[in-house]
Design a protein around this motif. Structure first.
Motif, short mmCIF file in Angstrom:
data_model
loop_
_atom_site.label_atom_id
_atom_site.label_comp_id
_atom_site.label_asym_id
_atom_site.label_seq_id
_atom_site.Cartn_x
_atom_site.Cartn_y
_atom_site.Cartn_z
N UNK A 131 -2.16 84.90 46.02
CA UNK A 131 -1.77 83.50 45.78
C UNK A 131 -2.95 82.61 46.18
N UNK A 132 -3.35 81.74 45.26
CA UNK A 132 -4.48 80.84 45.52
C UNK A 132 -3.97 79.41 45.49
N UNK A 133 -4.09 78.73 46.62
CA UNK A 133 -3.66 77.33 46.68
C UNK A 133 -4.88 76.46 46.34
N UNK A 134 -4.89 75.93 45.10
CA UNK A 134 -6.05 75.18 44.60
C UNK A 134 -5.97 73.70 45.01
N UNK A 135 -7.07 72.99 44.80
CA UNK A 135 -7.16 71.54 45.03
C UNK A 135 -6.83 71.17 46.48
N UNK A 136 -7.26 72.04 47.42
CA UNK A 136 -6.97 71.81 48.84
C UNK A 136 -7.62 70.52 49.35
N UNK A 162 -6.26 79.32 50.49
CA UNK A 162 -6.43 77.93 50.03
C UNK A 162 -7.89 77.70 49.63
N UNK A 163 -8.13 77.02 48.51
CA UNK A 163 -9.51 76.77 48.08
C UNK A 163 -9.63 75.35 47.51
N UNK A 164 -10.87 74.89 47.43
CA UNK A 164 -11.17 73.68 46.66
C UNK A 164 -12.41 73.98 45.82
#
Length: 315
Positions: A131-136, A162-164
């Protein structure tokens, strides 16, 4: 075993696929990982129509990123075809990255996708899902923490990252996590290529991206772009100086209604000229040559619902 043999034995190569509802940041993340513009990005949902692969080259691994259209509850024949394309792709990859934007609560669309992924994680050959939480970068720490907990409860994920893509936060960490799930093997795409998409597909996507910038919401689904030809203009290059020939690039943009055609062309053709100027920059960078871009807007009535037209337009 020599040190060299050991390095070869450890090399990994395989396919990772991004899924998520439309506009979850999948294309932007692909570009951030590859380090060059490969998939088109747009603030409009549903801009990716083709399975574009970006390729990340590392000394220890080759990670091939497959970017799919957003998985969603289909409302048209095109929607159903896109969903089928996503499922076919998912069945053939080594790891799946499920993208959920941090600035939007987990919604019905995410639950729908999580249910589809649950089946892939079981089965005889289970596919790991990260699971990748984008727009952190768009939320504060407290909101991010709450979102990570909500994502955790959605399914049995191998990892949650989590990533941005915008400021590079944890992009390398995500790369490491995805590589961890790849099988050992030699490079699948030698020679430092960044994508295996045919040039015509990439050119069509660049024109599509430029045409979608700043237009009203009814357009994204209704716009199909087909490259008619890419040909060197006779006598325009100079082999002695190594100057490449000018390329004539002819492209057709198909919409469903006359009113949409008017939107794309703009008053006195001003909008279409702007689209041409913007797209040409990307196309020249892609093809490494000067380009004369010839754009034509045509109406293909209700093409999204017509199987014959869908085939003609490459879906």
């Amino acid at each position: 075993m020599t040190q060299n043999d050991h390095a070869t034995a450890e090399h990994k190569a395989g396919f990772a696929c991004f899924v998520g509802r439309p506009n979850a940041g999948k294309s932007t993340l692909t570009n951030a990982l590859v380090g060059q513009k490969v998939a088109i990005t747009s603030g409009r949902p549903q801009t990716t129509r083709h399975t574009i692969r970006g390729i990340v080259h590392r000394p220890d691994a080759q990670l091939i990123l497959v970017d799919t259209p957003g998985l969603h509850r289909p409302r048209t024949l095109l929607g159903e075809r896109l969903n089928d394309l996503v499922r076919e792709t998912l069945a053939q990859v080594d790891v799946i990255a499920f993208c959920l934007p941090a600035d939007q609560k987990v919604g019905p669309g995410d639950k729908y996708i999580a249910a589809q992924l649950a089946d892939l994680m079981k089965g005889r050959r289970p596919t790991p899902v990260v699971a990748v939480v984008t727009k952190a970068d768009l939320v504060d720490r407290e909101t991010l923490t709450k979102h990570l907990l909500a994502v955790d409860q959605l399914g049995e994920w191998q990892d949650i990252v989590p990533v941005s893509a915008k400021d590079g936060f944890q992009v390398e960490t995500l790369e490491d996590v995805l590589v961890k799930h790849l099988p050992a093997g030699p490079e699948l795409y030698p020679g430092g290529e960044l994508t295996d998409e045919p040039e015509a597909v990439m050119v069509a996507e660049l024109v599509r991206e430029a045409a979608l910038e700043g237009v009203r919401d009814e357009l994204p689904h209704s716009l199909a772009v087909v490259v008619d030809e890419i040909v060197p203009r006779e006598g325009s290059g100079n082999p002695e100086t190594g100057r490449p020939p000018l390329l004539d690039v002819r492209v057709n943009l198909f919409v469903e209604r006359d009113s949409q055609k008017a939107i794309i062309i703009g008053r006195g053709g001003s909008r279409l000229r702007h689209v041409g100027t913007e797209a040409r920059k990307g196309i020249e960078a892609l093809l490494g040559a000067r380009v004369y871009l010839d754009l034509h807007v045509k109406v293909a009535k209700d093409w999204q619902r017509d199987p014959k037209q869908l085939r003609k337009l490459g879906f």
